[in-house]
Scaffold this motif. Structure first.
Motif, PDB file in Angstrom:
ATOM      1  N   PHE A  62     138.765  -9.901 -18.694  1.00  0.00           N
ATOM      2  CA  PHE A  62     140.023  -9.617 -19.395  1.00  0.00           C
ATOM      3  C   PHE A  62     139.977  -8.259 -20.091  1.00  0.00           C
ATOM      4  O   PHE A  62     140.964  -7.520 -20.118  1.00  0.00           O
ATOM      5  CB  PHE A  62     140.276 -10.739 -20.414  1.00  0.00           C
ATOM      6  CG  PHE A  62     141.510 -10.583 -21.248  1.00  0.00           C
ATOM      7  CD1 PHE A  62     142.759 -10.489 -20.654  1.00  0.00           C
ATOM      8  CD2 PHE A  62     141.429 -10.547 -22.635  1.00  0.00           C
ATOM      9  CE1 PHE A  62     143.900 -10.354 -21.419  1.00  0.00           C
ATOM     10  CE2 PHE A  62     142.568 -10.407 -23.414  1.00  0.00           C
ATOM     11  CZ  PHE A  62     143.800 -10.311 -22.801  1.00  0.00           C
ATOM     12  N   LEU A  63     138.806  -7.931 -20.635  1.00  0.00           N
ATOM     13  CA  LEU A  63     138.667  -6.681 -21.396  1.00  0.00           C
ATOM     14  C   LEU A  63     138.122  -5.537 -20.547  1.00  0.00           C
ATOM     15  O   LEU A  63     137.914  -4.438 -21.060  1.00  0.00           O
ATOM     16  CB  LEU A  63     137.744  -6.910 -22.602  1.00  0.00           C
ATOM     17  CG  LEU A  63     138.232  -7.930 -23.628  1.00  0.00           C
ATOM     18  CD1 LEU A  63     137.107  -8.302 -24.587  1.00  0.00           C
ATOM     19  CD2 LEU A  63     139.433  -7.401 -24.399  1.00  0.00           C
ATOM     20  N   ASP A  64     137.904  -5.816 -19.254  1.00  0.00           N
ATOM     21  CA  ASP A  64     137.354  -4.811 -18.338  1.00  0.00           C
ATOM     22  C   ASP A  64     136.019  -4.253 -18.864  1.00  0.00           C
ATOM     23  O   ASP A  64     135.832  -3.050 -18.989  1.00  0.00           O
ATOM     24  CB  ASP A  64     138.373  -3.672 -18.129  1.00  0.00           C
ATOM     25  CG  ASP A  64     137.871  -2.589 -17.193  1.00  0.00           C
ATOM     26  OD1 ASP A  64     137.129  -2.919 -16.256  1.00  0.00           O
ATOM     27  OD2 ASP A  64     138.220  -1.402 -17.408  1.00  0.00           O
ATOM     28  N   ALA A  73     143.407  -5.596 -28.881  1.00  0.00           N
ATOM     29  CA  ALA A  73     143.022  -6.642 -27.923  1.00  0.00           C
ATOM     30  C   ALA A  73     143.641  -7.981 -28.324  1.00  0.00           C
ATOM     31  O   ALA A  73     143.579  -8.375 -29.481  1.00  0.00           O
ATOM     32  CB  ALA A  73     141.507  -6.763 -27.859  1.00  0.00           C
ATOM     33  N   MET A 109     147.955  -6.441 -26.822  1.00  0.00           N
ATOM     34  CA  MET A 109     148.307  -5.625 -25.671  1.00  0.00           C
ATOM     35  C   MET A 109     147.106  -5.581 -24.729  1.00  0.00           C
ATOM     36  O   MET A 109     146.001  -5.982 -25.105  1.00  0.00           O
ATOM     37  CB  MET A 109     148.677  -4.205 -26.124  1.00  0.00           C
ATOM     38  CG  MET A 109     147.581  -3.523 -26.915  1.00  0.00           C
ATOM     39  SD  MET A 109     148.057  -1.922 -27.582  1.00  0.00           S
ATOM     40  CE  MET A 109     147.791  -0.885 -26.158  1.00  0.00           C
ATOM     41  N   GLU A 110     147.350  -5.127 -23.512  1.00  0.00           N
ATOM     42  CA  GLU A 110     146.250  -5.044 -22.551  1.00  0.00           C
ATOM     43  C   GLU A 110     145.262  -3.963 -22.987  1.00  0.00           C
ATOM     44  O   GLU A 110     145.671  -2.837 -23.280  1.00  0.00           O
ATOM     45  CB  GLU A 110     146.820  -4.700 -21.178  1.00  0.00           C
ATOM     46  CG  GLU A 110     145.891  -5.015 -20.061  1.00  0.00           C
ATOM     47  CD  GLU A 110     146.556  -4.826 -18.718  1.00  0.00           C
ATOM     48  OE1 GLU A 110     146.833  -3.658 -18.368  1.00  0.00           O
ATOM     49  OE2 GLU A 110     146.781  -5.833 -18.036  1.00  0.00           O
ATOM     50  N   LYS A 120     141.765  -2.266 -21.553  1.00  0.00           N
ATOM     51  CA  LYS A 120     140.790  -2.196 -20.456  1.00  0.00           C
ATOM     52  C   LYS A 120     139.676  -1.258 -20.895  1.00  0.00           C
ATOM     53  O   LYS A 120     139.809  -0.032 -20.805  1.00  0.00           O
ATOM     54  CB  LYS A 120     141.473  -1.680 -19.171  1.00  0.00           C
ATOM     55  CG  LYS A 120     142.578  -2.601 -18.666  1.00  0.00           C
ATOM     56  CD  LYS A 120     141.983  -3.878 -18.084  1.00  0.00           C
ATOM     57  CE  LYS A 120     143.039  -4.847 -17.600  1.00  0.00           C
ATOM     58  NZ  LYS A 120     142.507  -6.219 -17.442  1.00  0.00           N
ATOM     59  N   LYS A 125     146.465 -14.153 -22.312  1.00  0.00           N
ATOM     60  CA  LYS A 125     146.664 -13.396 -21.061  1.00  0.00           C
ATOM     61  C   LYS A 125     148.147 -13.238 -20.754  1.00  0.00           C
ATOM     62  O   LYS A 125     148.561 -12.233 -20.191  1.00  0.00           O
ATOM     63  CB  LYS A 125     145.967 -14.121 -19.906  1.00  0.00           C
ATOM     64  CG  LYS A 125     144.464 -13.943 -19.903  1.00  0.00           C
ATOM     65  CD  LYS A 125     143.869 -14.686 -18.735  1.00  0.00           C
ATOM     66  CE  LYS A 125     142.362 -14.534 -18.705  1.00  0.00           C
ATOM     67  NZ  LYS A 125     141.759 -15.370 -17.661  1.00  0.00           N
ATOM     68  N   VAL A 127     149.998 -10.752 -23.669  1.00  0.00           N
ATOM     69  CA  VAL A 127     149.825  -9.291 -23.578  1.00  0.00           C
ATOM     70  C   VAL A 127     150.830  -8.676 -22.599  1.00  0.00           C
ATOM     71  O   VAL A 127     151.179  -7.502 -22.718  1.00  0.00           O
ATOM     72  CB  VAL A 127     148.374  -8.875 -23.199  1.00  0.00           C
ATOM     73  CG1 VAL A 127     147.371  -9.291 -24.258  1.00  0.00           C
ATOM     74  CG2 VAL A 127     147.967  -9.372 -21.823  1.00  0.00           C
ATOM     75  N   LYS A 128     151.310  -9.508 -21.668  1.00  0.00           N
ATOM     76  CA  LYS A 128     152.313  -9.003 -20.714  1.00  0.00           C
ATOM     77  C   LYS A 128     153.653  -8.750 -21.398  1.00  0.00           C
ATOM     78  O   LYS A 128     154.519  -8.077 -20.862  1.00  0.00           O
ATOM     79  CB  LYS A 128     152.512 -10.011 -19.573  1.00  0.00           C
ATOM     80  CG  LYS A 128     151.307 -10.183 -18.674  1.00  0.00           C
ATOM     81  CD  LYS A 128     151.598 -11.243 -17.626  1.00  0.00           C
ATOM     82  CE  LYS A 128     150.327 -11.629 -16.890  1.00  0.00           C
ATOM     83  NZ  LYS A 128     150.485 -12.885 -16.135  1.00  0.00           N
ATOM     84  N   TRP A 183     153.963  -7.349 -24.347  1.00  0.00           N
ATOM     85  CA  TRP A 183     153.733  -6.375 -25.421  1.00  0.00           C
ATOM     86  C   TRP A 183     154.908  -5.409 -25.593  1.00  0.00           C
ATOM     87  O   TRP A 183     155.289  -5.058 -26.708  1.00  0.00           O
ATOM     88  CB  TRP A 183     152.432  -5.619 -25.163  1.00  0.00           C
ATOM     89  CG  TRP A 183     152.177  -4.519 -26.156  1.00  0.00           C
ATOM     90  CD1 TRP A 183     152.085  -3.195 -25.905  1.00  0.00           C
ATOM     91  CD2 TRP A 183     152.008  -4.668 -27.584  1.00  0.00           C
ATOM     92  NE1 TRP A 183     151.859  -2.495 -27.076  1.00  0.00           N
ATOM     93  CE2 TRP A 183     151.807  -3.383 -28.112  1.00  0.00           C
ATOM     94  CE3 TRP A 183     152.006  -5.759 -28.446  1.00  0.00           C
ATOM     95  CZ2 TRP A 183     151.604  -3.157 -29.473  1.00  0.00           C
ATOM     96  CZ3 TRP A 183     151.804  -5.536 -29.812  1.00  0.00           C
ATOM     97  CH2 TRP A 183     151.607  -4.253 -30.304  1.00  0.00           C
TER      98      TRP A 183
END
Lengths: 59, 374
Positions: free
Chosen positions: B65-67, B189, B192-193, B195, B266, B269-270, B272
């Motif tokens: 999720f956090l890359d 975190a 919002m997304e 990465k 998950k 965050v979409k 945001w």
């Protein structure tokens, strides 16, 4: 009596769903028709579970 | 009996609290895991290895999720920052960080005996952190100490102005100088997304009770393959235990609820962009009242808003409750979260409010201003 433990949790969980509605509608708690329906459905379900629990205690 | 019904009675706009508000699914899990050590029924010797409840899957999921390559659960963002600083630095070593940083960044460095060099913001009114400031400060440290800093820390979004910093650009500068880069994503975190590797982060810390809608205390410390062995090094004696984490960290409902919350996070965050839209709408209306200005970068890119409010200060001068009038007037209208007595400026957050609540919030301010001004 394990069923009554499950029923206890089921009622608490229903109340948490109800709590979400109070949060979403604070501070006026004005309910939309959908929210009213949901609240009434939660109350109905909770009553049914409580009734079954009461019967199980008497049995 | 102690009690708290603030989220149910009121609209709470305290920026510290809005992202940590729980939903019913999270609270249902909290009820079941409320007992001490309740996630330890099937202990595997280390928190992140427990399969039931699936904490092992959680840490893998969080990394994706956090890359980042590997994650561990911590008690909060500050503990993560300290673990990184303690791993990388010796007393007297240097850190470069932004001046909008949280106090715990400083305190964590102090605990290790590290020296902090701050990249100053642009100051009033935008308080922006410029990426080039990091280059300049790294150069300064190099010229003063003959070596680059041991670590760069960036507050992704700060808790004073809600400024979203250009993390990627700063990450690139750090890479150029081979300075490890720690991104403090406490205010980003989960909202919002984020990465991490895409932003060039070697380390990422999150605060889940601030941004993942869980009770906590819980955070995430994530890193890349390059640092896994060093940061998550094991005890010589207790082979499964992470030294920096002192073994296991957040247990019971803190970690169980994070498992329950992740699917919702998950999804949220979409949304945001809509959260930012609500914040901007609110800023626009508030400024329309006159003599109220949003500080920080404009237009805002975050739900945390800081307003400078001479209009309210003037009202307070003539009100019998002085600066406290605003707090009481808002409370009467079912709004809490501002600090009592503050009318020169205040911070609030619109995160997670419905549009109806955001409009109600604005209308409350509008009503108060109309009631007391002129």
């Amino acid at each position: 009596m394990k069923e009554n433990v499950d029923r206890t949790f089921a009622i608490i969980e229903l109340m948490e769903d109800l709590r979400d509605i109070w949060r979403e509608t604070s501070p006026t708690h004005t309910l939309s028709p959908e929210q009213k329906e949901k609240v009434l459905s939660i109350i109905l379900d909770a009553n049914k579970i409580l009734k079954r629990m009461e019967e199980a205690i008497y049995d | 009996m102690i009690e708290r019904k603030r989220e149910e009675y009121y609209i709470n706009v305290n920026p510290l609290q809005t992202g940590g508000r729980t939903n019913s699914e999270v609270r249902k899990v909290a009820l079941q895991y409320v007992d001490g050590y309740s996630v330890c029924d099937y202990c595997k010797g280390m928190l992140h290895l427990i399969e039931k409840p699936p904490i092992c899957d959680l840490t893998r999921e969080l990394s994706r999720f956090l890359d980042m390559d590997e994650s561990r659960i911590t008690l909060g963002a500050r503990e993560g920052k300290f673990a990184v600083i303690h791993t990388l630095l010796q007393p007297g070593d240097t850190i470069v960080c932004d001046s909008n940083r949280h106090y715990t960044t400083y305190v964590a460095a102090e605990r290790v005996g590290a020296k902090i060099y701050e990249v100053e913001s642009t100051g009033y009114p935008s308080y922006e952190i410029r990426p080039e400031g990091y280059r300049e400060m790294i150069e300064k440290i190099r010229s003063e100490t003959n070596k680059p800093p041991k670590l760069a820390i960036l507050t992704h979004v700060d808790g004073e102005y809600g400024n979203l910093t250009p993390a990627k650009e700063i990450g690139e500068i750090c890479k150029e100088y081979d300075v490890p880069f720690l991104l403090n994503a406490a205010y980003t975190a989960g909202r919002m997304e984020v990465k991490g590797k895409e932003l060039g982060a070697d380390f990422l810390v999150c605060s889940c009770h601030k941004g993942f809608g869980v009770p906590g205390a819980i955070g995430i410390l994530a890193t890349t393959n390059r640092w896994v062995n060093e940061l998550f090094r094991k005890s010589q004696v207790y082979k499964k235990k992470d030294v920096e984490l002192l073994g296991c960290t957040a247990r019971s409902l803190a970690v169980a609820t994070l498992i329950a919350a992740l699917p919702y996070v998950k999804e949220r965050v979409k949304k945001w962009d809509e959260e930012v839209e609500k914040a901007r709408w609110f800023v626009d209306r508030m400024e329309g009242l006159g003599n109220i200005t949003q500080l920080g970068v404009r237009p805002t890119q975050h739900d945390l808003l800081r307003f400078e409010t001479p209009l309210l200060r003037e009202i307070g001068k003539h009100h019998r409750k002085k600066g406290y009038f605003l707090y009481y007037e808002l409370e009467k209208r079912g709004i809490i979260g501002l600090k009592p007595g503050q009318t020169d400026w205040f911070k609030l957050s619109t995160y997670g409010l419905t549009w109806d609540q955001v409009k109600y919030l604005y209308e409350a301010f509008e009503e108060i201003v109309k009631k007391f001004s002129g």
